[in-house]
Design a protein around this motif. Sequence first.
Motif, PDB file in Angstrom:
ATOM      1  N   ASP A 172       0.839  -1.189   0.000  1.00 54.12           N
ATOM      2  CA  ASP A 172       0.000   0.000   0.000  1.00 54.12           C
ATOM      3  C   ASP A 172       0.880   1.248   0.000  1.00 54.12           C
ATOM      4  O   ASP A 172       2.105   1.187   0.141  1.00 54.12           O
ATOM      5  CB  ASP A 172      -0.967  -0.001   1.185  1.00 54.12           C
ATOM      6  N   ASP A 174       0.970   6.901  -7.124  1.00 57.62           N
ATOM      7  CA  ASP A 174       0.050   7.045  -5.995  1.00 57.62           C
ATOM      8  C   ASP A 174      -0.509   8.462  -5.996  1.00 57.62           C
ATOM      9  O   ASP A 174       0.207   9.418  -6.316  1.00 57.62           O
ATOM     10  CB  ASP A 174       0.769   6.749  -4.676  1.00 57.62           C
ATOM     11  N   TRP A 176      -4.960   8.330   0.232  1.00 57.46           N
ATOM     12  CA  TRP A 176      -4.108   7.902  -0.863  1.00 57.46           C
ATOM     13  C   TRP A 176      -4.660   6.666  -1.550  1.00 57.46           C
ATOM     14  O   TRP A 176      -5.250   5.808  -0.907  1.00 57.46           O
ATOM     15  CB  TRP A 176      -2.702   7.588  -0.362  1.00 57.46           C
ATOM     16  N   ARG A 177      -4.460   6.591  -2.843  1.00 52.64           N
ATOM     17  CA  ARG A 177      -4.817   5.368  -3.580  1.00 52.64           C
ATOM     18  C   ARG A 177      -3.760   5.089  -4.630  1.00 52.64           C
ATOM     19  O   ARG A 177      -3.134   5.996  -5.170  1.00 52.64           O
ATOM     20  CB  ARG A 177      -6.184   5.475  -4.220  1.00 52.64           C
ATOM     21  N   ARG A 178      -3.562   3.818  -4.895  1.00 48.22           N
ATOM     22  CA  ARG A 178      -2.649   3.383  -5.947  1.00 48.22           C
ATOM     23  C   ARG A 178      -3.373   3.494  -7.283  1.00 48.22           C
ATOM     24  O   ARG A 178      -4.487   2.979  -7.455  1.00 48.22           O
ATOM     25  CB  ARG A 178      -2.240   1.933  -5.672  1.00 48.22           C
TER      26      ARG A 178
END
Length: 269
Positions: free
Chosen positions: A196, A251, A264-266
């Motif tokens: 992550d 990200d 946050w996101r990938r």
Amino acid sequence: MSIEPSAAVPVLLLSVRDEYAGRRWSPPGHHWPAQPSAVGGLDLVAGGTWLAVEPGDGAGPGGSKGSGPVAACLLNGFGTSAPEAARLSRGELPLLAVRGGRVDTLDLDRYDPFHLVVVRPDGARVLSWGGGADGRLVELDLPNGLSVVLNDGPEGLAENRTASERIRALMAARAHHFRARFEAEPRPLPLPDGRDTERAWGDWLPLAAGDGLPLDASAALVQRREFGDGRIWGSSSVSLLALGPAGVRYDFAPAPVGPGGEDWRRVEL
């Protein structure tokens, strides 16, 4: 920007998008049918982007195979604006760069001033345009180590810079604070794996989120400024990119960013 050629992930990029409040946008995705492999946030006003990524999965320019990843990040510059009747959107420039197009062949008189950071696993180059009849495109390869690119150009040293002492002071405070903070923390190893965002970026992640500074602090990375007459300028998103031989990791978080890493996101490439 961090460039360390001997590292497993040689190039790391932190990009903060600053824009006037109310300009509509969409998060990163595959928004351009003519460039189906390109990924970036979409400016819903002009249709371009402030940051584009080409993952290099074999869909390179002209159908070339085995091309490495490339990213391009756009900053507005200072100088002479293009004639309104002929002006083209600068948001098309990152998309052009990641598909292998040449900015130097464009009719640059039709673009407002800009700095375009083109990033590959072996380094980064900044293309700067200040506009005007006597304008010229300036190209600079960023050195190894940490570099800061501002609206006044690499390290604030572009040929065309803001005439506003207030804006210059804010940019200088931002660069000074965060250069020292990033240098003080271990450089992360954000491989394009299944980790992550928090585990991938380690001690750099709280810094990318703003280091706890108020949005109106002089050195704020994630900021909000009121310039009078109802004009509000601020950060709308933060992007982290890592480019290396194994590929690219992307990200993303909308700004302001929550303190716990939950925003946050990938980004899927």
